[in-house]
Design a protein around this motif. Structure first.
Motif, PDB file in Angstrom:
ATOM      1  N   ALA A   1     -23.157   3.923  11.604  1.00  0.00           N
ATOM      2  CA  ALA A   1     -24.107   3.301  12.361  1.00  0.00           C
ATOM      3  C   ALA A   1     -25.496   3.741  11.597  1.00  0.00           C
ATOM      4  O   ALA A   1     -26.527   2.725  11.646  1.00  0.00           O
ATOM      5  N   SER A   2     -25.723   4.752  11.021  1.00  0.00           N
ATOM      6  CA  SER A   2     -26.771   4.933  10.234  1.00  0.00           C
ATOM      7  C   SER A   2     -26.796   3.895   9.152  1.00  0.00           C
ATOM      8  O   SER A   2     -28.172   3.594   8.991  1.00  0.00           O
ATOM      9  N   ASP A   3     -25.949   3.579   8.489  1.00  0.00           N
ATOM     10  CA  ASP A   3     -25.864   2.708   7.417  1.00  0.00           C
ATOM     11  C   ASP A   3     -26.287   1.285   7.975  1.00  0.00           C
ATOM     12  O   ASP A   3     -27.063   0.729   7.432  1.00  0.00           O
ATOM     13  N   GLY A   4     -25.847   1.117   9.108  1.00  0.00           N
ATOM     14  CA  GLY A   4     -25.659  -0.428   9.713  1.00  0.00           C
ATOM     15  C   GLY A   4     -27.222  -0.673  10.254  1.00  0.00           C
ATOM     16  O   GLY A   4     -27.823  -1.721  10.232  1.00  0.00           O
ATOM     17  N   ALA A   5     -27.644   0.645  10.670  1.00  0.00           N
ATOM     18  CA  ALA A   5     -29.056   0.383  11.497  1.00  0.00           C
ATOM     19  C   ALA A   5     -30.124   0.231  10.444  1.00  0.00           C
ATOM     20  O   ALA A   5     -31.402  -0.266  10.745  1.00  0.00           O
ATOM     21  N   ALA A   6     -29.898   0.353   9.076  1.00  0.00           N
ATOM     22  CA  ALA A   6     -30.822   0.112   8.095  1.00  0.00           C
ATOM     23  C   ALA A   6     -30.807  -1.188   7.384  1.00  0.00           C
ATOM     24  O   ALA A   6     -31.349  -1.667   6.528  1.00  0.00           O
ATOM     25  N   CYS A   7     -29.617  -2.343   7.811  1.00  0.00           N
ATOM     26  CA  CYS A   7     -29.540  -3.488   7.365  1.00  0.00           C
ATOM     27  C   CYS A   7     -30.235  -4.233   8.314  1.00  0.00           C
ATOM     28  O   CYS A   7     -29.915  -4.572   9.287  1.00  0.00           O
ATOM     29  N   THR A   8     -31.328  -4.986   7.544  1.00  0.00           N
ATOM     30  CA  THR A   8     -32.001  -5.839   8.327  1.00  0.00           C
ATOM     31  C   THR A   8     -31.435  -7.208   8.498  1.00  0.00           C
ATOM     32  O   THR A   8     -32.120  -7.979   9.356  1.00  0.00           O
ATOM     33  N   ALA A   9     -30.420  -7.363   7.741  1.00  0.00           N
ATOM     34  CA  ALA A   9     -29.769  -8.730   8.316  1.00  0.00           C
ATOM     35  C   ALA A   9     -29.132  -8.597   9.720  1.00  0.00           C
ATOM     36  O   ALA A   9     -28.526  -9.790   9.907  1.00  0.00           O
ATOM     37  N   LEU A  10     -28.754  -7.694  10.103  1.00  0.00           N
ATOM     38  CA  LEU A  10     -28.079  -7.487  11.409  1.00  0.00           C
ATOM     39  C   LEU A  10     -28.926  -7.437  12.751  1.00  0.00           C
ATOM     40  O   LEU A  10     -30.255  -7.151  12.450  1.00  0.00           O
ATOM     41  N   GLY A  11     -28.581  -8.144  13.517  1.00  0.00           N
ATOM     42  CA  GLY A  11     -29.442  -8.077  14.840  1.00  0.00           C
ATOM     43  C   GLY A  11     -29.091  -6.957  15.604  1.00  0.00           C
ATOM     44  O   GLY A  11     -30.205  -6.843  16.609  1.00  0.00           O
ATOM     45  N   ALA A  12     -28.052  -6.220  15.799  1.00  0.00           N
ATOM     46  CA  ALA A  12     -27.747  -5.156  16.541  1.00  0.00           C
ATOM     47  C   ALA A  12     -26.524  -4.335  16.072  1.00  0.00           C
ATOM     48  O   ALA A  12     -25.908  -4.804  15.372  1.00  0.00           O
ATOM     49  N   VAL A  13     -26.596  -3.146  16.356  1.00  0.00           N
ATOM     50  CA  VAL A  13     -25.434  -2.379  15.919  1.00  0.00           C
ATOM     51  C   VAL A  13     -24.995  -1.692  17.365  1.00  0.00           C
ATOM     52  O   VAL A  13     -25.756  -1.132  17.860  1.00  0.00           O
ATOM     53  N   LEU A  14     -23.640  -1.697  17.376  1.00  0.00           N
ATOM     54  CA  LEU A  14     -23.059  -1.335  18.600  1.00  0.00           C
ATOM     55  C   LEU A  14     -22.239  -0.173  18.197  1.00  0.00           C
ATOM     56  O   LEU A  14     -21.093  -0.442  17.425  1.00  0.00           O
ATOM     57  N   ILE A  15     -22.154   0.730  18.899  1.00  0.00           N
ATOM     58  CA  ILE A  15     -21.309   2.191  18.192  1.00  0.00           C
ATOM     59  C   ILE A  15     -20.766   2.720  19.596  1.00  0.00           C
ATOM     60  O   ILE A  15     -21.396   2.857  20.503  1.00  0.00           O
ATOM     61  N   GLU A  16     -19.340   2.997  19.424  1.00  0.00           N
ATOM     62  CA  GLU A  16     -18.747   3.305  20.456  1.00  0.00           C
ATOM     63  C   GLU A  16     -18.339   4.916  20.111  1.00  0.00           C
ATOM     64  O   GLU A  16     -17.747   5.327  19.032  1.00  0.00           O
ATOM     65  N   ILE A  17     -18.454   5.989  20.978  1.00  0.00           N
ATOM     66  CA  ILE A  17     -18.306   7.402  20.809  1.00  0.00           C
ATOM     67  C   ILE A  17     -17.262   7.948  21.978  1.00  0.00           C
ATOM     68  O   ILE A  17     -17.937   7.607  22.830  1.00  0.00           O
ATOM     69  N   TRP A  18     -16.284   8.524  21.610  1.00  0.00           N
ATOM     70  CA  TRP A  18     -15.461   8.952  22.725  1.00  0.00           C
ATOM     71  C   TRP A  18     -15.887  10.643  22.847  1.00  0.00           C
ATOM     72  O   TRP A  18     -15.950  11.385  21.833  1.00  0.00           O
ATOM     73  N   GLY A  19     -16.298  11.188  23.995  1.00  0.00           N
ATOM     74  CA  GLY A  19     -16.344  12.405  24.317  1.00  0.00           C
ATOM     75  C   GLY A  19     -17.859  12.909  23.694  1.00  0.00           C
ATOM     76  O   GLY A  19     -18.834  11.985  23.853  1.00  0.00           O
ATOM     77  N   GLU A  20     -17.803  14.078  23.216  1.00  0.00           N
ATOM     78  CA  GLU A  20     -18.867  14.631  22.729  1.00  0.00           C
ATOM     79  C   GLU A  20     -18.656  15.438  21.272  1.00  0.00           C
ATOM     80  O   GLU A  20     -18.201  16.612  21.143  1.00  0.00           O
ATOM     81  N   PRO A  21     -18.702  14.546  20.376  1.00  0.00           N
ATOM     82  CA  PRO A  21     -18.445  15.092  18.879  1.00  0.00           C
ATOM     83  C   PRO A  21     -19.561  16.195  18.620  1.00  0.00           C
ATOM     84  O   PRO A  21     -20.586  16.124  18.938  1.00  0.00           O
ATOM     85  N   ARG A  22     -19.140  17.177  17.728  1.00  0.00           N
ATOM     86  CA  ARG A  22     -20.125  18.217  17.463  1.00  0.00           C
ATOM     87  C   ARG A  22     -21.278  17.686  16.555  1.00  0.00           C
ATOM     88  O   ARG A  22     -22.241  18.142  16.731  1.00  0.00           O
ATOM     89  N   ARG A  23     -21.070  16.491  15.734  1.00  0.00           N
ATOM     90  CA  ARG A  23     -21.964  15.808  15.000  1.00  0.00           C
ATOM     91  C   ARG A  23     -23.098  15.252  16.008  1.00  0.00           C
ATOM     92  O   ARG A  23     -24.351  14.869  15.543  1.00  0.00           O
ATOM     93  N   LEU A  24     -22.865  14.905  17.119  1.00  0.00           N
ATOM     94  CA  LEU A  24     -23.603  14.215  18.083  1.00  0.00           C
ATOM     95  C   LEU A  24     -24.779  15.103  18.751  1.00  0.00           C
ATOM     96  O   LEU A  24     -24.473  15.749  19.855  1.00  0.00           O
TER      97      LEU A  24
END
Length: 283
Positions: free
Chosen positions: A125-148
């Motif tokens: 998601a971090s890499d995708g959010a830096a791509c200006t060719a995209l209109g949106a980034v949709l990220i799905e996360i289950w539960g509560e990962p330690r890195r979140l």
């Protein structure tokens, strides 16, 4: 004192990098519902992180549908990067192109990425959010990962602000955690109102605004004396490609009459349904 040519060239370079950011500043995307958009000051800001929470794993279908529809409105015809943690596929299967088409969306506009765990999903998601060719980034996360954590969401929010790419994070079977998201929502399934001749109605959602930066939230008791009722019942208008409030004139008549037909197990051919049990007892 005039600036040297090197400084002038540097300023031009910096200005060229700032141009995309300035073009996105102030841009918003709306739900298409007057009362909801007004509560948001005209809609949600583009180039920001927005969080959608489904409290239970059973909210996966509605959460995915709602977030995909919102991403399509944010993208405005540009590609959408859809990042899914593999656990989502185990719980609810893979997104189906026919389902997206039934919502009026173009399946070809979605670029699907599978991530083994929450950490990989956040990195993608971090890499995708830096791509200006995209209109949106949709990220799905289950539960509560330690890195979140707050640091990870702040990094995503900064990437979105720099590129102007709207980032929508769907979290299932999750609690509310501190984050740098501009807005936070809770989505839950809602009984759809049938159309004429008791045809199935459009997809419906119960939506609550839990938090928005510099604005009221829908959480009762978040501040002393405040009890904002920022909850909406929405349904999706496929023809107009926007959300709307259900028409109060359409009543769920099937609640007063016979239930809609549902698939049932087939009866054995050529003999009564209980014959198999009788044969097993006799044996």
């Amino acid at each position: 004192m005039r600036p040297t040519p090197d400084i002038t060239a540097l300023r031009k370079t910096l200005a060229s990098h700032e141009a995309p950011r300035l073009s996105v500043a102030g841009r918003r995307f709306s739900f298409g519902v007057e009362g909801l958009d007004s509560a948001l000051g005209g809609g949600l800001p583009a180039g920001a992180l927005h969080e959608i929470i489904g409290a239970a794993g059973a909210d996966l279908p509605e959460g995915e549908a709602f977030t995909a529809l919102l991403a399509a409105r944010a993208a405005q015809g540009r590609p959408i990067l859809w990042i899914r943690q593999d656990l989502m596929a185990n719980e609810g299967g893979m997104p189906d192109a026919r389902g997206l088409a039934a919502l009026g969306l173009d399946p070809g506009a979605f670029l699907l990425v599978r991530a083994r765990n929450g950490e990989q999903a956040l990195r993608a998601a971090s890499d995708g959010a830096a791509c200006t060719a995209l209109g949106a980034v949709l990220i799905e996360i289950w539960g509560e990962p330690r890195r979140l954590d707050l640091t990870a969401t702040r990094r995503l929010a900064l990437r979105a602000a720099e590129s102007g790419v709207t980032l929508l994070m769907l979290r299932l079977a999750a609690r509310v955690l501190p984050s740098a998201s501009h807005s936070r929502w809770r989505v839950a399934p809602l009984l759809s109102v049938p159309l004429e001749a008791r045809a199935p109605g459009p997809p419906a959602f119960a939506l609550t605004l839990l938090r928005q930066r510099a604005g009221p939230s829908g959480v009762a008791g978040e501040a002393p004396g405040q009890n904002w009722n920022l909850t909406w019942q929405l349904e999706w208008d496929r023809d107009q490609q926007r959300f709307r409030t259900p028409d109060s004139r359409r009543k769920p008549r099937f609640l007063d009459g016979p239930a809609l037909s549902r698939p049932v197990a087939a009866l054995p051919a050529g003999r009564p349904a209980g014959a198999g049990r009788a044969d097993r007892k006799a044996g």
